[in-house]
Design an enzyme around this catalytic site. Structure first.
Site: not given
Length: 322
Positions: A104-106
């Site tokens: 998720v995300c970074t």
């Protein structure tokens, strides 16, 4: 139906919603169909971690003590920028053992640092996509979609996109009705397809500095079915078509045609999701003119026809009460 273990990796300066969003989805699916998911969290030493928002999360145990999961979820956060080498090493050794590897995300940066995205297509939060591509040239970074599936590896864009991806995984495991039930419970009414852009058309393009061009942007958004040719829009801005096209691109970062295309697609999607209008009516209201023109635009941008998009992403009607 086999129970799937979901292990969420925790570390200091993790983004809290990257953790809790997917966890709430899988927990909701477990309530809907008991015995399908067993969710746990773990950190390197089993110690509590402090999130970027200041919340403290207490893991269930250590990463080394956790059994090999069916789905391994790696959230993002500021702590992914300079990760503990022990975490990267753990992911390198244990990531390939997971049946499904999710970021998720970074969190994608952690997977990339562990070599788990080499040769794969992936996405991350739009603000970090350039850095991911620069730091890991073996990864094919696509900054636009909200999530990307490449084999058993799935990466998602920023924050709430993790919820979209988790819902897609629940739909894969348990079916559409289970995913829709969870979405309604979380008041996430519309599940977005993975290749939907991270930004709306208005956010994707910069706001023009000059008022005549800003007025054109507003007009396009409010009148998608109007004549939105370069000539017509240039006339509204009191500029020649050539000067208008150059100025629009310089100030918004996109061409007038692409801006119009995205606004029309977005408008059509909302009508398909929120209304019972026919495809023919929606194609006219969105400026496509004909259902075939709208179908071509949907297949090109989203990979599905308008009818299939509506079937997959419009919430099921609530049951009527006697």
């Amino acid at each position: 139906m086999p129970q799937r273990t979901v292990l969420v990796v925790l570390y200091d300066a993790v983004q809290s919603l990257d953790v809790t969003g997917p966890v709430e989805v899988f927990a909701g699916a477990e309530r809907h169909t008991p015995g399908t998911y067993r969710i746990s969290t773990a950190s390197l030493d089993g110690a509590p971690v402090r999130t970027t928002s200041g919340l403290t999360l207490v893991p269930d145990g250590t990463l080394d003590g956790a059994p090999a999961p069916h789905t391994l979820v790696v959230p993002g956060g500021h702590g992914s920028r300079r990760p503990d080498p022990r975490l990267t090493d753990w992911l390198r050794r244990h990531g390939p053992r997971a049946h499904r590897l999710v970021s998720v995300c970074t969190g994608a940066a952690l997977l990339a640092a562990a070599g788990l995205l080499d040769g794969r297509r992936a996405t991350t939060h739009w603000a970090y996509s350039d850095r991911l591509a620069r730091d890991h040239p073996a990864v094919e970074v696509d900054p636009d979609p909200i999530y990307v599936r490449d084999g058993h590896v799935a990466t998602s864009a920023g924050v709430t996109a993790g919820i979209d991806l988790a819902l897609a995984l629940v739909e894969e495991d348990l079916g559409r009705e289970a995913a829709l039930t969870v979405a309604r419970h979380l008041v996430v009414f519309l599940r977005r397809p993975g290749n939907q852009a991270q930004f709306s058309a208005q956010l994707a393009a910069q706001t023009a500095r000059r008022e005549p061009l800003r007025e054109v942007q507003r007009y396009v958004t409010e009148h998608p079915s109007a004549d939105l040719s370069v000539e017509a829009l240039a006339a509204r801005a009191a500029l020649s078509p050539r000067h208008f096209a150059r100025a629009f691109h310089a100030e918004t970062g996109t061409t007038p045609g692409r801006y119009v295309d995205r606004v029309r697609l977005e408008h059509a999607r909302r009508l398909l999701e929120d209304t019972g209008g026919s495809v023919e009516e929606i194609s006219r209201a969105s400026g496509y003119g004909t259902p075939e023109a709208m179908r071509r635009a949907f297949v090109r941008a989203l990979g599905v026809s308008p009818a299939e998009y509506r079937r997959r992403f419009r919430p099921a009607p609530a049951p009527s009460r006697a």
